[in-house]
Design a protein around this motif. Structure first.
Motif, PDB file in Angstrom:
ATOM      1  N   PHE A  57      -8.928   3.282   6.044  1.00  0.00           N
ATOM      2  CA  PHE A  57      -8.011   3.202   7.096  1.00  0.00           C
ATOM      3  C   PHE A  57      -6.789   2.051   5.939  1.00  0.00           C
ATOM      4  CE2 PHE A  57     -10.398   4.797  10.874  1.00  0.00           C
ATOM      5  CZ  PHE A  57      -9.527   5.736  11.131  1.00  0.00           C
TER       6      PHE A  57
ATOM      7  N   PHE B 288      -3.761   0.668   6.073  1.00  0.00           N
ATOM      8  CA  PHE B 288      -2.395   0.114   6.825  1.00  0.00           C
ATOM      9  C   PHE B 288      -1.980  -1.173   5.289  1.00  0.00           C
ATOM     10  CE2 PHE B 288      -5.266   0.227   9.676  1.00  0.00           C
ATOM     11  CZ  PHE B 288      -4.584   1.116  11.159  1.00  0.00           C
TER      12      PHE B 288
ATOM     13  N   PHE C 223      -4.805   0.243  18.550  1.00  0.00           N
ATOM     14  CA  PHE C 223      -5.605   0.855  16.821  1.00  0.00           C
ATOM     15  C   PHE C 223      -7.293   0.698  16.998  1.00  0.00           C
ATOM     16  CE2 PHE C 223      -1.815  -0.186  14.146  1.00  0.00           C
ATOM     17  CZ  PHE C 223      -0.976   1.312  15.270  1.00  0.00           C
TER      18      PHE C 223
ATOM     19  N   THR D 264      -1.039   4.076   7.186  1.00  0.00           N
ATOM     20  CA  THR D 264      -0.603   4.205   8.066  1.00  0.00           C
ATOM     21  C   THR D 264       0.715   2.613   7.537  1.00  0.00           C
ATOM     22  OG1 THR D 264      -2.056   4.060   9.460  1.00  0.00           O
ATOM     23  CG2 THR D 264       0.073   3.287  10.606  1.00  0.00           C
TER      24      THR D 264
ATOM     25  N   LEU E 274       0.899   8.876   8.166  1.00  0.00           N
ATOM     26  CA  LEU E 274       2.061   8.013   9.102  1.00  0.00           C
ATOM     27  C   LEU E 274       2.682   7.394   8.772  1.00  0.00           C
ATOM     28  CD1 LEU E 274       2.620   7.849  12.450  1.00  0.00           C
ATOM     29  CD2 LEU E 274       0.690   5.787  12.625  1.00  0.00           C
TER      30      LEU E 274
ATOM     31  N   TYR F 103       3.533   2.640  19.376  1.00  0.00           N
ATOM     32  CA  TYR F 103       2.664   1.910  17.890  1.00  0.00           C
ATOM     33  C   TYR F 103       1.126   2.800  18.108  1.00  0.00           C
ATOM     34  CZ  TYR F 103       5.995  -1.243  16.065  1.00  0.00           C
ATOM     35  OH  TYR F 103       7.332  -1.172  14.993  1.00  0.00           O
TER      36      TYR F 103
ATOM     37  N   PHE G  86      -0.140   6.245  16.657  1.00  0.00           N
ATOM     38  CA  PHE G  86      -2.089   6.470  15.561  1.00  0.00           C
ATOM     39  C   PHE G  86      -2.564   6.797  17.089  1.00  0.00           C
ATOM     40  CE2 PHE G  86      -5.946   4.026  14.815  1.00  0.00           C
ATOM     41  CZ  PHE G  86      -5.773   4.083  13.109  1.00  0.00           C
ATOM     42  N   GLU G  87      -2.859   7.350  17.703  1.00  0.00           N
ATOM     43  CA  GLU G  87      -3.781   8.239  18.640  1.00  0.00           C
ATOM     44  C   GLU G  87      -3.010   9.346  17.677  1.00  0.00           C
ATOM     45  OE1 GLU G  87      -5.984   8.657  22.649  1.00  0.00           O
ATOM     46  OE2 GLU G  87      -4.232   7.345  22.715  1.00  0.00           O
TER      47      GLU G  87
ATOM     48  N   THR H 185      -4.787  10.190  14.567  1.00  0.00           N
ATOM     49  CA  THR H 185      -5.594  10.327  14.566  1.00  0.00           C
ATOM     50  C   THR H 185      -5.972  11.647  14.791  1.00  0.00           C
ATOM     51  OG1 THR H 185      -6.270   9.489  16.496  1.00  0.00           O
ATOM     52  CG2 THR H 185      -6.285   7.809  14.089  1.00  0.00           C
TER      53      THR H 185
END
Length: 261
Positions: A5, A7, A29, A166, A205, A239, A243-244, A247
């Motif tokens: 991941f 960011f 998150f 992200t 994302l 947010y 994010f969900e 995923t």
């Protein structure tokens, strides 16, 4: 499975409002990561869109503080000041202004990180006193020399792992920004090269503006749309929910992912 991941968070002025929105979403998150990827070996890293550390004007004024709690007693390392290196000590307006509890051997968190939610919250609070070079920061984090032994992020980006990126910003990464040398095409190519030519091993994302079509000045939107698994979310929305949803795309990508042998 394995998943990395990444960011990429802007430090642009005005990000304080969106930093607060991000901070409130971080527990979601982490809950999503721990619920959906409990059996995954994951890495989590934050980079900011700025090649500099802290605030130069504050550094010049030290030991007098021009920002509350500004860390005048901290000497930034070469990696602190390198674009694409994982953030471990955010400094400046609205930043954590402290050394976060990341393993000192790494600039990213891994499965089993102690106090994951607290540590992630600390590194993600990058502040609002810097630049918004989102594409260039992403590209820098993809370079092999920063991920190889001896680099700032050794071992973060793994060839046999899915990658979820992200991007969170309050403004467009516009052509002509000081220091912004890339394009949506060159940014995409950097990710493609880092992932062995397989863009389907990446989920993108972007949290900025969810226009049906990309705004002419929104170059990160144009990049994100080049990836088969991607999602655009609005900076005013939830947010955690964005994010969900992203995923969910990770789960789809995972089903067809064949790690290079």
């Amino acid at each position: 499975g394995k998943i990395d991941f990444l960011f990429v968070i802007s430090r642009y002025p005005g990000m304080q409002y969106f930093q607060k929105q991000l901070q409130s979403a971080l527990p979601e998150f982490i809950a999503t990561v721990q619920a959906k990827f409990v059996d995954f070996d994951y890495h989590i890293m934050v980079v900011d869109g700025d090649p500099y550390w802290g605030v130069s004007t504050c550094d010049d004024m030290c030991p007098e503080q021009c920002v509350p709690n500004y860390p005048c007693d901290y000497t930034p390392t070469a990696c602190d000041k390198k674009m694409g290196a994982g953030v471990v000590f955010p400094a400046g307006d609205d930043a954590s202004n402290k050394l976060c509890n990341v393993d000192p051997k790494r600039r990213y968190m891994v499965t089993g990180q102690a106090d994951l939610a607290e540590t992630f919250t600390c590194v993600a609070q990058v502040g609002s006193s810097g630049l918004d070079l989102m594409g260039d920061a992403l590209t820098a984090a993809m370079h092999s020399n920063i991920n190889d032994p001896g680099g700032c992020n050794p071992g973060f980006l793994r060839k046999d792992a899915l990658l979820m990126v992200t991007l969170i910003s309050n403004t467009f990464d516009q052509k002509g920004w000081p220091g912004s040398a890339g394009t949506p095409e060159t940014w995409t190519e950097a990710v493609r090269k880092a992932k062995g030519g397989d863009l389907s091993a990446v989920v993108m994302l972007s949290i900025l503006r969810a226009y049906p079509e990309c705004h002419p000045e929104d170059r990160t939107c144009k990049m994100v749309k080049m990836f088969p698994y991607s999602l655009l979310a609005d900076r005013e929305d939830d947010y955690g929910l964005a994010f969900e949803k992203a995923t969910d795309l990770v789960e789809t990508a995972c089903a067809g992912f064949i790690p290079p042998g």
